[in-house]
Scaffold this motif. Structure first.
Motif, PDB file in Angstrom:
ATOM      1  N   SER A 137       0.822  -1.218   0.000  1.00 21.43           N
ATOM      2  CA  SER A 137       0.000   0.000   0.000  1.00 21.43           C
ATOM      3  C   SER A 137       0.854   1.266   0.000  1.00 21.43           C
ATOM      4  O   SER A 137       0.408   2.321  -0.442  1.00 21.43           O
ATOM      5  N   VAL A 138       2.096   1.154   0.495  1.00 20.49           N
ATOM      6  CA  VAL A 138       2.986   2.326   0.572  1.00 20.49           C
ATOM      7  C   VAL A 138       3.833   2.469  -0.680  1.00 20.49           C
ATOM      8  O   VAL A 138       3.863   3.522  -1.314  1.00 20.49           O
ATOM      9  N   ILE A 139       4.564   1.400  -1.056  1.00 20.63           N
ATOM     10  CA  ILE A 139       5.498   1.524  -2.187  1.00 20.63           C
ATOM     11  C   ILE A 139       5.063   0.725  -3.407  1.00 20.63           C
ATOM     12  O   ILE A 139       5.603   0.928  -4.493  1.00 20.63           O
ATOM     13  N   GLY A 140       4.108  -0.198  -3.231  1.00 25.86           N
ATOM     14  CA  GLY A 140       3.530  -0.879  -4.385  1.00 25.86           C
ATOM     15  C   GLY A 140       4.424  -1.865  -5.092  1.00 25.86           C
ATOM     16  O   GLY A 140       4.170  -2.197  -6.253  1.00 25.86           O
ATOM     17  N   SER A 141       5.492  -2.334  -4.454  1.00 24.40           N
ATOM     18  CA  SER A 141       6.365  -3.299  -5.119  1.00 24.40           C
ATOM     19  C   SER A 141       7.040  -4.199  -4.092  1.00 24.40           C
ATOM     20  O   SER A 141       7.194  -3.834  -2.933  1.00 24.40           O
ATOM     21  N   ILE A 142       7.432  -5.383  -4.559  1.00 24.92           N
ATOM     22  CA  ILE A 142       8.130  -6.328  -3.693  1.00 24.92           C
ATOM     23  C   ILE A 142       9.596  -5.954  -3.558  1.00 24.92           C
ATOM     24  O   ILE A 142      10.213  -6.111  -2.514  1.00 24.92           O
ATOM     25  N   GLY A 143      10.171  -5.457  -4.642  1.00 32.24           N
ATOM     26  CA  GLY A 143      11.591  -5.096  -4.642  1.00 32.24           C
ATOM     27  C   GLY A 143      11.863  -3.995  -5.639  1.00 32.24           C
ATOM     28  O   GLY A 143      10.933  -3.402  -6.203  1.00 32.24           O
ATOM     29  N   PRO A 144      13.142  -3.689  -5.880  1.00 37.75           N
ATOM     30  CA  PRO A 144      13.502  -2.649  -6.848  1.00 37.75           C
ATOM     31  C   PRO A 144      12.939  -2.951  -8.232  1.00 37.75           C
ATOM     32  O   PRO A 144      12.819  -4.107  -8.625  1.00 37.75           O
ATOM     33  N   GLN A 145      12.598  -1.906  -8.960  1.00 35.50           N
ATOM     34  CA  GLN A 145      11.994  -2.054 -10.275  1.00 35.50           C
ATOM     35  C   GLN A 145      12.879  -1.425 -11.350  1.00 35.50           C
ATOM     36  O   GLN A 145      13.581  -0.446 -11.113  1.00 35.50           O
ATOM     37  N   GLY A 146      12.802  -1.982 -12.558  1.00 34.75           N
ATOM     38  CA  GLY A 146      13.453  -1.372 -13.720  1.00 34.75           C
ATOM     39  C   GLY A 146      14.955  -1.244 -13.557  1.00 34.75           C
ATOM     40  O   GLY A 146      15.631  -2.169 -13.107  1.00 34.75           O
ATOM     41  N   GLU A 147      15.462  -0.082 -13.905  1.00 34.24           N
ATOM     42  CA  GLU A 147      16.904   0.134 -13.904  1.00 34.24           C
ATOM     43  C   GLU A 147      17.494   0.214 -12.507  1.00 34.24           C
ATOM     44  O   GLU A 147      18.717   0.253 -12.359  1.00 34.24           O
ATOM     45  N   GLU A 148      16.638   0.242 -11.474  1.00 25.08           N
ATOM     46  CA  GLU A 148      17.157   0.190 -10.110  1.00 25.08           C
ATOM     47  C   GLU A 148      17.728  -1.186  -9.780  1.00 25.08           C
ATOM     48  O   GLU A 148      18.480  -1.342  -8.824  1.00 25.08           O
ATOM     49  N   GLN A 149      17.359  -2.206 -10.570  1.00 22.33           N
ATOM     50  CA  GLN A 149      17.913  -3.543 -10.375  1.00 22.33           C
ATOM     51  C   GLN A 149      19.311  -3.602 -10.975  1.00 22.33           C
ATOM     52  O   GLN A 149      19.528  -3.147 -12.102  1.00 22.33           O
ATOM     53  N   PHE A 150      20.238  -4.195 -10.243  1.00 21.29           N
ATOM     54  CA  PHE A 150      21.606  -4.293 -10.754  1.00 21.29           C
ATOM     55  C   PHE A 150      21.665  -5.155 -12.008  1.00 21.29           C
ATOM     56  O   PHE A 150      22.379  -4.839 -12.967  1.00 21.29           O
ATOM     57  N   PHE A 151      20.910  -6.261 -12.005  1.00 15.31           N
ATOM     58  CA  PHE A 151      20.919  -7.174 -13.154  1.00 15.31           C
ATOM     59  C   PHE A 151      19.746  -6.911 -14.096  1.00 15.31           C
ATOM     60  O   PHE A 151      19.274  -7.839 -14.763  1.00 15.31           O
ATOM     61  N   HIS A 152      19.294  -5.679 -14.167  1.00 13.63           N
ATOM     62  CA  HIS A 152      18.141  -5.362 -15.023  1.00 13.63           C
ATOM     63  C   HIS A 152      18.414  -5.751 -16.470  1.00 13.63           C
ATOM     64  O   HIS A 152      19.419  -5.362 -17.066  1.00 13.63           O
ATOM     65  N   GLY A 153      17.515  -6.558 -17.029  1.00 13.31           N
ATOM     66  CA  GLY A 153      17.642  -6.952 -18.431  1.00 13.31           C
ATOM     67  C   GLY A 153      18.588  -8.104 -18.683  1.00 13.31           C
ATOM     68  O   GLY A 153      18.738  -8.536 -19.835  1.00 13.31           O
ATOM     69  N   LYS A 154      19.238  -8.638 -17.626  1.00 16.48           N
ATOM     70  CA  LYS A 154      20.191  -9.728 -17.812  1.00 16.48           C
ATOM     71  C   LYS A 154      19.471 -11.070 -17.675  1.00 16.48           C
ATOM     72  O   LYS A 154      18.563 -11.223 -16.852  1.00 16.48           O
ATOM     73  N   PRO A 155      19.878 -12.080 -18.466  1.00 17.52           N
ATOM     74  CA  PRO A 155      19.254 -13.409 -18.353  1.00 17.52           C
ATOM     75  C   PRO A 155      19.605 -14.065 -17.023  1.00 17.52           C
ATOM     76  O   PRO A 155      20.623 -13.749 -16.399  1.00 17.52           O
TER      77      PRO A 155
END
Length: 675
Positions: free
Chosen positions: A240-258
């Motif tokens: 209800s506060v942040i709406g996500s389980i963890g970091p989203q998009g480019e905030e993820q270190f491995f964003h876009g990596k298999p």
């Protein structure tokens, strides 16, 4: 006295290890998370504390830690920007974790010496300096403290003692149980990795309890139900506060990596974690330079996968063999899993602070093996190593670890020392030189900051943050030609950045080349994605030329573009006030207060207009309201008293003036009026 001796030793060891951190400044992430965090600056505003994500300026950072925010708010209330109190809070958490860990290990291992060695190793280990010495590492420290507390109270929550009950029935509503649920909730509100607590509770019960039975298994599962409910309650609040389980998009270190890249890379990270536990040298505050591995056939990946596979098999075997050492391996793996990037991708590849909770398993292994050797081979060991020699050896080991921790603490003295030491290990880190430049700039060592930025740009010429900061530094020291040059280069590969156009125009403005400044701003209005800073600089140029007509037109365009542009409304009110159109000036300042009720400038200017109109009651009401948020703004009390004086309410005027404690200028004015 003997009963409390282990606890006293743990406290002394922890205090000795971190005795030199009280002079340390806010370093690394500390200024962003704490000093620039408006949510913690009013301890009475609990709504802001519990409804702000951890990286308050990053909506998709995916971190929610309200208990840690509450501790920051307490610190800020008492210490403001003095880091001493913040460090003390962290040390208390570290020694508290060590004490509770001792109680757990004494219960599980049934060996006070082994428990004491494990807890001492935990509180003095040099690997923990990032978590304890770095102020924002507090999330790790208090998450672990409440994790251990919930675990200990769970163990103590069995009727008639943990090991002496045949059925091992758990009192779901005993004081211990309720305390354990609350501690688990606080652990979750400190850091997300505490989610694995129910797994540790169940596994420790199976390993250290009686023989396996269906009834016992059922009782254990029933005992975990409240923890699952606590977890879902926490997740409901979090979503209800942040709406996500963890970091989203480019905030993820491995964003876009298999996933294979994540798996192969993290396998090498886990092996390096083990190295740091056994040999805590070459410690770093950042590991973003760690290489990624996309192929299984890299020798480092193969070696890491073999070691980890063996460890995983051993950690599972405890279910069959109930080996103590295998449980602690299992503890290490399970508590490290939430920060492994294998299920939920987080914002970092690795960090020493991530090992704070998992390292309890390593510390327990060390203590357990030491005590096992002494139990199984007491004669042989004493023959080879007399008791005094063993005691001296252990003492030397622990003193050496304390010395290493104290030395590592010194690296966190301030930003300059921290980044200098970091760059010794990773000299090709262009972000490292950028951060070093920021540290130099904060100490007003601008020439050294410029040199660090130039080094960063030598390593990465398109590093836009370094280029922009270099332009801003040249602007700050009055070297406008160099600032113009850097902004021009920046626009070549960032042609849509409104801030860059604004800074570029300001350089010409400072040189009084107003036509060129307006030309750059006009380009910004055509190309920038965010036009707000461009409108701001245009208003400044027009105001400087006393062209209030165009300044107002620009302000109206700014609020049309962004209806919540507070600065545009403030400028609008100032322009109307200069033109003595008080009606529209008041309307503009009210628009600011509507969007930001605590805006100091708008409150003061609106009250000042009422004062000029001799509407003293409304002026007093606004200034009085402002003193709730700005109690040290003595100018408010002076003008409140002056308003009362104009209304011939002299007693109220004198009473208001008594709130002025520091300002000699206002005291002098008051004396002149009272004579």
């Amino acid at each position: 006295m003997k009963r409390f001796l282990p606890i006293i030793l743990i406290i002394v060891a922890s205090l000795l290890s971190y005795s030199n951190i009280f002079r340390n400044e806010f370093v690394f992430d500390d200024p962003d998370v704490i000093l620039k965090n408006e949510a913690i600056k009013d301890i009475t505003n609990l709504k802001a504390i519990v409804t702000t994500n951890y990286w308050h300026s990053e909506a998709n950072a995916g971190l929610y830690r309200p208990f840690i925010f509450l501790t920051y708010a307490i610190d800020y209330h008492f210490w403001k920007d003095n880091p001493v109190g913040y460090h003390f809070f962290n040390i208390i958490g570290n020694l508290g974790s060590g004490i509770v860990l001792y109680l757990i290990f004494a219960l599980l291992l049934n060996n006070p010496i082994s428990a004491l060695l494990s807890a001492l190793l935990f509180v003095i280990h040099p690997l923990h300096t990032e978590a304890v010495t770095g102020i924002v590492g507090r999330a790790e420290v208090y998450a672990a403290f409440f994790f251990f507390l919930a675990w200990y109270w769970y163990l103590r929550g069995y009727q008639k003692g943990y090991f002496n009950v045949a059925m091992m029935q758990y009192c779901l509503f005993s004081n211990y149980a309720i305390g354990s649920y609350i501690a688990f909730f606080l652990a979750l509100c400190s850091k997300e990795n505490s989610v694995v607590l129910p797994v540790i509770l169940a596994s420790s019960t199976l390993v250290f309890g009686r023989e396996f039975s269906v009834v016992r298994s059922r009782n254990i599962l029933v005992s975990l139900v409240p923890y699952i409910l606590v977890f879902f309650a926490y997740m409901l609040i979090r979503m209800s506060v942040i709406g996500s389980i963890g970091p989203q998009g480019e905030e993820q270190f491995f964003h876009g990596k298999p996933f294979t890249t994540v798996l192969f890379t993290m396998s090498t990270v886990f092996i390096y974690y083990l190295k740091l536990l056994f040999l805590p040298t070459g410690l770093l505050g950042v590991y973003r330079h760690w290489p990624m591995y996309a192929s299984f056939f890299d020798i480092r990946v193969i070696f890491s996968m073999i070691i980890l596979s063996c460890a995983a098999i051993c950690s599972v075997l405890y279910l069959l063999q109930k080996k103590t050492w295998q449980f602690f391996v299992f503890f290490f793996v399970v508590t490290l899993f939430p920060v492994s990037n294998l299920v939920i991708r987080i914002g970092d590849i690795m960090a020493e602070r991530f090992l704070y909770l998992p390292s309890a398993g390593y510390c327990a292994l060390v203590g357990f093996f030491c005590s096992s050797l002494l139990r199984r081979y007491p004669g042989k060991i004493r023959l080879l190593l007399p008791r005094r020699v063993m005691l001296v050896s252990v003492s030397i080991l622990f003193v050496s670890l304390i010395v290493l921790t104290v030395a590592r603490n010194a690296v966190w003295r301030n930003g300059i020392v921290f980044w200098h030491e970091t760059l010794k290990h990773i000299p090709d880190s262009f972000p490292g030189y950028y951060n070093l430049a920021v540290a130099y700039s904060e100490k007003q060592q601008y020439n050294r900051a410029i040199q660090a930025l130039q080094k960063s740009l030598d390593l990465h010429p398109r590093h836009h943050l370094a280029r922009r900061y270099l332009a801003e530094l040249y602007y700050d020291i009055g070297n406008y030609e160099e600032a113009i040059k850097q902004n021009a280069l920046l626009l070549q590969y960032q042609p849509t950045e409104g801030v860059v156009y604004s800074n570029f125009a300001l350089c010409y403005f400072k040189q009084r080349k107003y036509d060129q400044a307006l030309a750059v701003a006009e380009r910004g209005l055509k190309h920038a994605h965010d036009k707000t800073p461009v409108y701001h600089v245009m208003m400044r140029i027009y105001k400087n030329e006393n062209d209030y007509e165009n300044a107002l037109k620009t302000a109206y365009k700014a609020v049309e573009y962004n209806p919540d542009d507070i600065k545009a409304y403030l400028n609008m009110g100032t322009y109307y006030e200069r033109m003595e159109d008080f009606v529209l000036a008041k309307e503009s300042f009210r628009n600011v207060i509507k969007r930001d009720p605590k805006n100091l400038e708008a409150l003061d200017k609106l009250a000042s207009i009422y004062f000029k109109e001799e509407n003293y009651r409304d002026a007093i009401a606004i200034w009085r309201n402002a003193t709730k948020w700005y109690p040290s703004a003595e100018s408010f009390w002076y003008y409140i008293g002056l308003a009362y004086d104009r209304m011939d309410q002299h007693e109220l005027a004198v009473k208001s003036w008594r709130n002025i404690k520091e300002s000699s200028e206002y005291k002098k004015r008051i004396q002149e009026r009272l004579q």
